[in-house]
Design a protein around this motif. Structure first.
Motif, PDB file in Angstrom:
ATOM      1  N   MET A   1       0.838  -1.188   0.000  1.00  0.00           N
ATOM      2  CA  MET A   1       0.000   0.000   0.000  1.00  0.00           C
ATOM      3  C   MET A   1       0.877   1.243   0.000  1.00  0.00           C
ATOM      4  O   MET A   1       0.635   2.179  -0.759  1.00  0.00           O
ATOM      5  CB  MET A   1      -0.939  -0.061   1.207  1.00  0.00           C
ATOM      6  CG  MET A   1      -1.775   1.177   1.442  1.00  0.00           C
ATOM      7  SD  MET A   1      -0.988   2.386   2.519  1.00  0.00           S
ATOM      8  CE  MET A   1      -1.213   1.641   4.109  1.00  0.00           C
ATOM      9  N   ALA A  14      -6.847   3.547   1.391  1.00  0.00           N
ATOM     10  CA  ALA A  14      -6.130   3.058   2.578  1.00  0.00           C
ATOM     11  C   ALA A  14      -6.532   3.844   3.831  1.00  0.00           C
ATOM     12  O   ALA A  14      -5.691   4.356   4.552  1.00  0.00           O
ATOM     13  CB  ALA A  14      -4.623   3.105   2.337  1.00  0.00           C
ATOM     14  N   LEU A  15      -7.831   3.895   4.065  1.00  0.00           N
ATOM     15  CA  LEU A  15      -8.377   4.740   5.128  1.00  0.00           C
ATOM     16  C   LEU A  15      -7.892   4.386   6.521  1.00  0.00           C
ATOM     17  O   LEU A  15      -7.780   5.265   7.376  1.00  0.00           O
ATOM     18  CB  LEU A  15      -9.912   4.702   5.082  1.00  0.00           C
ATOM     19  CG  LEU A  15     -10.535   5.312   3.829  1.00  0.00           C
ATOM     20  CD1 LEU A  15     -12.042   5.099   3.823  1.00  0.00           C
ATOM     21  CD2 LEU A  15     -10.198   6.797   3.740  1.00  0.00           C
ATOM     22  N   CYS A  16      -7.620   3.127   6.785  1.00  0.00           N
ATOM     23  CA  CYS A  16      -7.209   2.748   8.156  1.00  0.00           C
ATOM     24  C   CYS A  16      -5.706   2.868   8.350  1.00  0.00           C
ATOM     25  O   CYS A  16      -5.197   2.601   9.439  1.00  0.00           O
ATOM     26  CB  CYS A  16      -7.704   1.351   8.509  1.00  0.00           C
ATOM     27  SG  CYS A  16      -6.777   0.001   7.755  1.00  0.00           S
ATOM     28  N   GLY A  17      -4.988   3.231   7.313  1.00  0.00           N
ATOM     29  CA  GLY A  17      -3.554   3.429   7.442  1.00  0.00           C
ATOM     30  C   GLY A  17      -2.747   2.153   7.550  1.00  0.00           C
ATOM     31  O   GLY A  17      -1.601   2.169   7.985  1.00  0.00           O
ATOM     32  N   GLY A  18      -3.348   1.034   7.173  1.00  0.00           N
ATOM     33  CA  GLY A  18      -2.614  -0.226   7.188  1.00  0.00           C
ATOM     34  C   GLY A  18      -2.925  -1.115   8.373  1.00  0.00           C
ATOM     35  O   GLY A  18      -2.198  -2.067   8.636  1.00  0.00           O
ATOM     36  N   CYS A  20      -5.455  -3.132   8.684  1.00  0.00           N
ATOM     37  CA  CYS A  20      -6.261  -4.284   8.273  1.00  0.00           C
ATOM     38  C   CYS A  20      -7.690  -4.176   8.808  1.00  0.00           C
ATOM     39  O   CYS A  20      -8.237  -5.128   9.354  1.00  0.00           O
ATOM     40  CB  CYS A  20      -5.612  -5.597   8.722  1.00  0.00           C
ATOM     41  SG  CYS A  20      -6.257  -7.053   7.860  1.00  0.00           S
ATOM     42  N   SER A  21      -8.297  -2.999   8.633  1.00  0.00           N
ATOM     43  CA  SER A  21      -9.668  -2.843   9.119  1.00  0.00           C
ATOM     44  C   SER A  21     -10.585  -2.103   8.152  1.00  0.00           C
ATOM     45  O   SER A  21     -11.731  -1.836   8.506  1.00  0.00           O
ATOM     46  CB  SER A  21      -9.667  -2.132  10.475  1.00  0.00           C
ATOM     47  OG  SER A  21      -9.147  -0.830  10.357  1.00  0.00           O
ATOM     48  N   CYS A  22     -10.118  -1.771   6.925  1.00  0.00           N
ATOM     49  CA  CYS A  22     -10.999  -1.005   6.046  1.00  0.00           C
ATOM     50  C   CYS A  22     -11.184  -1.621   4.658  1.00  0.00           C
ATOM     51  O   CYS A  22     -12.191  -1.380   4.015  1.00  0.00           O
ATOM     52  CB  CYS A  22     -10.471   0.419   5.890  1.00  0.00           C
ATOM     53  SG  CYS A  22      -8.973   0.574   4.895  1.00  0.00           S
ATOM     54  N   ALA A  23     -10.232  -2.344   4.154  1.00  0.00           N
ATOM     55  CA  ALA A  23     -10.268  -2.970   2.812  1.00  0.00           C
ATOM     56  C   ALA A  23     -10.255  -1.959   1.672  1.00  0.00           C
ATOM     57  O   ALA A  23     -10.560  -2.315   0.541  1.00  0.00           O
ATOM     58  CB  ALA A  23     -11.449  -3.929   2.673  1.00  0.00           C
ATOM     59  N   CYS A  25      -7.685  -0.744   0.459  1.00  0.00           N
ATOM     60  CA  CYS A  25      -6.385  -0.909  -0.214  1.00  0.00           C
ATOM     61  C   CYS A  25      -6.383  -2.193  -1.038  1.00  0.00           C
ATOM     62  O   CYS A  25      -5.336  -2.721  -1.371  1.00  0.00           O
ATOM     63  CB  CYS A  25      -5.255  -0.932   0.801  1.00  0.00           C
ATOM     64  SG  CYS A  25      -5.336  -2.357   1.905  1.00  0.00           S
ATOM     65  N   LEU A  47     -11.853  -9.791   5.999  1.00  0.00           N
ATOM     66  CA  LEU A  47     -12.125  -8.465   5.435  1.00  0.00           C
ATOM     67  C   LEU A  47     -12.334  -8.549   3.921  1.00  0.00           C
ATOM     68  O   LEU A  47     -13.233  -7.906   3.373  1.00  0.00           O
ATOM     69  CB  LEU A  47     -10.973  -7.528   5.784  1.00  0.00           C
ATOM     70  CG  LEU A  47     -11.250  -6.037   5.860  1.00  0.00           C
ATOM     71  CD1 LEU A  47     -12.492  -5.724   6.687  1.00  0.00           C
ATOM     72  CD2 LEU A  47     -10.040  -5.316   6.455  1.00  0.00           C
ATOM     73  N   LEU A  60      -5.178  -7.437   0.442  1.00  0.00           N
ATOM     74  CA  LEU A  60      -5.129  -6.077   0.989  1.00  0.00           C
ATOM     75  C   LEU A  60      -3.678  -5.653   0.893  1.00  0.00           C
ATOM     76  O   LEU A  60      -2.792  -6.248   1.525  1.00  0.00           O
ATOM     77  CB  LEU A  60      -5.626  -6.072   2.435  1.00  0.00           C
ATOM     78  CG  LEU A  60      -7.072  -6.523   2.606  1.00  0.00           C
ATOM     79  CD1 LEU A  60      -7.467  -6.512   4.076  1.00  0.00           C
ATOM     80  CD2 LEU A  60      -8.023  -5.658   1.782  1.00  0.00           C
ATOM     81  N   CYS A  62      -1.959  -3.414   2.076  1.00  0.00           N
ATOM     82  CA  CYS A  62      -1.243  -3.022   3.293  1.00  0.00           C
ATOM     83  C   CYS A  62      -0.706  -4.228   4.053  1.00  0.00           C
ATOM     84  O   CYS A  62       0.115  -4.066   4.959  1.00  0.00           O
ATOM     85  CB  CYS A  62      -2.130  -2.184   4.213  1.00  0.00           C
ATOM     86  SG  CYS A  62      -3.475  -3.107   4.991  1.00  0.00           S
TER      87      CYS A  62
HETATM   88  S1  FES Z   1      -5.302   0.207   4.495  1.00  0.00           S
HETATM   89 FE1  FES Z   1      -7.064  -0.429   5.557  1.00  0.00          FE
HETATM   90  S2  FES Z   1      -7.066  -2.579   5.250  1.00  0.00           S
HETATM   91 FE2  FES Z   1      -5.352  -1.889   4.149  1.00  0.00          FE
END
Ligand code: FES
Length: 81
Positions: A1, A14-18, A20-23, A25, A47, A60, A62
């Protein structure tokens, strides 16, 4: 990412910044090592399962750690859910 962002692909949210909680990315591995084409953890798999666009090679981005073995890695950005 991070490599995608550094490469200028601003379409990747990449809303959660990596974490692994938003998908947001989500990418498809098109060319690269086979082991990269499967989710790296149950959390990532869960996810990805929530995405309407899950397909072959879904990952993902990230959750992928790049190293020298991935120099020729090719990915395609998944559509937004
Ligand atoms: S940046 Fe959110 S899951 Fe990858």
């Amino acid at each position: 990412m991070e490599a995608l962002r550094e490469g200028g692909f601003d379409d990747i949210l990449a809303l959660c910044g990596g974490c692994c909680s938003c998908a947001t990315c989500h990418v498809y591995i098109e060319h690269g090592p086979e082991e990269l084409k499967a989710p790296g953890s149950d959390d990532e798999d869960d996810l990805l399962e929530s995405s309407a666009h899950r397909g072959e090679g879904s990952r993902l981005s990230c959750q992928i750690t790049l190293d020298g073995a991935h120099d020729a890695l090719t990915v395609r950005l998944a559509p937004e859910d």
